[in-house]
Write an enzyme that holds these catalytic residues in place. Sequence first.
Site, PDB file in Angstrom:
ATOM      1  N   GLY A 116      -8.639   0.402   5.581  1.00 32.44           N
ATOM      2  CA  GLY A 116      -8.557   1.704   4.942  1.00 32.44           C
ATOM      3  C   GLY A 116      -9.917   2.369   4.949  1.00 32.44           C
ATOM      4  N   GLY A 118     -12.460   2.634   2.799  1.00 33.44           N
ATOM      5  CA  GLY A 118     -13.629   1.869   2.355  1.00 33.44           C
ATOM      6  C   GLY A 118     -14.047   0.835   3.387  1.00 33.44           C
ATOM      7  N   ASP A 142      -1.822   3.442   0.414  1.00 32.10           N
ATOM      8  CA  ASP A 142      -2.182   4.676  -0.303  1.00 32.10           C
ATOM      9  C   ASP A 142      -2.047   5.922   0.579  1.00 32.10           C
ATOM     10  OD1 ASP A 142      -2.895   2.773  -2.211  1.00 32.10           O
ATOM     11  OD2 ASP A 142      -5.023   2.828  -1.660  1.00 32.10           O
ATOM     12  N   ARG A 177      18.370   5.160 -21.407  1.00 32.93           N
ATOM     13  CA  ARG A 177      16.927   4.985 -21.570  1.00 32.93           C
ATOM     14  C   ARG A 177      16.122   5.922 -20.678  1.00 32.93           C
ATOM     15  NH1 ARG A 177      16.977  -1.636 -21.514  1.00 32.93           N
ATOM     16  NH2 ARG A 177      16.995  -1.881 -23.777  1.00 32.93           N
ATOM     17  N   GLY A 185      -1.297   3.447  -5.294  1.00 29.20           N
ATOM     18  CA  GLY A 185      -1.690   4.636  -4.539  1.00 29.20           C
ATOM     19  C   GLY A 185      -3.160   4.964  -4.648  1.00 29.20           C
ATOM     20  N   HIS A 284       1.991  -5.374  -6.754  1.00 28.54           N
ATOM     21  CA  HIS A 284       1.803  -5.847  -5.383  1.00 28.54           C
ATOM     22  C   HIS A 284       3.093  -6.069  -4.622  1.00 28.54           C
ATOM     23  CE1 HIS A 284      -2.063  -6.391  -7.286  1.00 28.54           C
ATOM     24  NE2 HIS A 284      -2.574  -6.323  -6.071  1.00 28.54           N
ATOM     25  N   GLN A 286       4.761  -3.785  -3.762  1.00 27.50           N
ATOM     26  CA  GLN A 286       4.693  -2.682  -2.772  1.00 27.50           C
ATOM     27  C   GLN A 286       3.921  -3.059  -1.508  1.00 27.50           C
ATOM     28  OE1 GLN A 286       3.796   1.147  -5.352  1.00 27.50           O
ATOM     29  NE2 GLN A 286       3.265  -0.724  -6.419  1.00 27.50           N
TER      30      GLN A 286
HETATM   31  O1  F6P Z   1      -5.639   0.256  -1.792  1.00 25.57           O
HETATM   32  C1  F6P Z   1      -4.483  -0.501  -1.889  1.00 25.57           C
HETATM   33  C2  F6P Z   1      -4.195  -0.899  -3.301  1.00 25.57           C
HETATM   34  O2  F6P Z   1      -2.967  -1.593  -3.330  1.00 25.57           O
HETATM   35  C3  F6P Z   1      -4.179   0.239  -4.303  1.00 25.57           C
HETATM   36  O3  F6P Z   1      -2.998   1.011  -4.249  1.00 25.57           O
HETATM   37  C4  F6P Z   1      -4.391  -0.502  -5.600  1.00 25.57           C
HETATM   38  O4  F6P Z   1      -4.992   0.344  -6.557  1.00 25.57           O
HETATM   39  C5  F6P Z   1      -5.334  -1.624  -5.208  1.00 25.57           C
HETATM   40  O5  F6P Z   1      -5.208  -1.771  -3.802  1.00 25.57           O
HETATM   41  C6  F6P Z   1      -5.053  -2.939  -5.866  1.00 25.57           C
HETATM   42  O6  F6P Z   1      -6.056  -3.830  -5.514  1.00 25.57           O
HETATM   43  P1  F6P Z   1      -5.984  -5.408  -5.780  1.00 25.57           P
HETATM   44  O7  F6P Z   1      -5.126  -5.997  -4.695  1.00 25.57           O
HETATM   45  O8  F6P Z   1      -7.401  -5.854  -5.710  1.00 25.57           O
HETATM   46  O9  F6P Z   1      -5.359  -5.614  -7.115  1.00 25.57           O
END
Ligand code: F6P
Length: 361
Positions: A116, A118, A142, A177, A185, A284, A286
């Site tokens: 990504g 970074g 993201d 509810r 993201g 995670h 996702q």
């Molecule tokens: O950048 C991907 C991501 O899944 C972000 O959506 C989330 O904020 C972060 O990484 C979670 O990071 P980690 O896997 O270190 O908990």
Amino acid sequence: MGEIQRIGILTSGGDCAGLNAAIRAVVHRAVGTYGWEVYGISKSTQGLLQRPPAAHNLGLEDTYRLLVSGGTILGTTNKGNPFAFPMADGTVKDRSEDIIEGYHQLGLDALIGIGGDGSLAILRRIATLGGINLVAIPKTIDNDLGSTERSIGFDTAVNIATEALDRLHFTAASHSRVMILEVMGRDAGHIAISAGIAGGADIILIPEVPYSLEAIYQHIRTLQERGRNFALVIVAEAVCNELGEKITQTHAFSQCRLGGVGQYLADNISASVGAETRVTVLGHVQRGGIPSPLDRLIATAFGVAAVDLIAEGKFDRMVGWQHRQVVSVPIESAIAHYQAVDLEGTLVKTARAMGICLGDG
Ligand code: F6P
């Protein structure tokens, strides 16, 4: 430079679905078409810090089942910036030279980095310092990298979030509810807005649109007046509280991550609207699992194109997806243009046109 004979590949940053499909495509194209060797480097640049460097030769026989498998067979990390690498004695050290040395010890002629924004910024800095022939493949659930409409992993994440809304729909209706789904993201709301529309959310909160709690309460009350006994809310993890503060959690090793806005909303909604409210934090889930067909397709096209860039001697470039085609752009421009949700774009307009509350009245 001389003829290419051996290339390296690494995955960097958070994992996602589709990374292995990209590795598979790289091996197929590089080994199968060009007859090169491919070395898979372990755990991002950390493999290049080990002596001997932690990497292994990937052949066509290693690619079976990679198309459908989640995660990354190479391993990855989203911590340990090589320019400020945490040492055992508590100090930090610039270890970029060690990484460059590791690359040369492997006898690599080029490197494919899958990451990504970074990770790609760090890899590019190392490549520039060390004369490394770098080609990049974008991945991130993201979907916030510039110069590409899609990054590997995003589609799968949207599918998972949409399925979660589909499931919450029925239990929300059964128990009358308000169901809140908190999705990842990072600082962008791409997963939330896409899954929110696809999954029929009543309220979509994304960091790009400032909201007021009162607008959310009012929307839920309006639904109730219309006879609806439930409401579905999807919120991106980077949405702030009403004071404009990000909600975070600190994990082991002092790692601070976004998380908790769903519960913040739930507490306020149940107190003000009187509705029973529950929160699901998708986390995670996702990132894991079988990649969607679209992610497999994009990853495969990206892997092939990245190898072709190396064959053409075009370095310091990232492959990307634009207008149904694979393109290549300078890595520098991709990481310079952060891609937030476009407030004038189709998705925001569609959500508003469908009567979905974005929290801003
Ligand atoms: O950048 C991907 C991501 O899944 C972000 O959506 C989330 O904020 C972060 O990484 C979670 O990071 P980690 O896997 O270190 O908990």
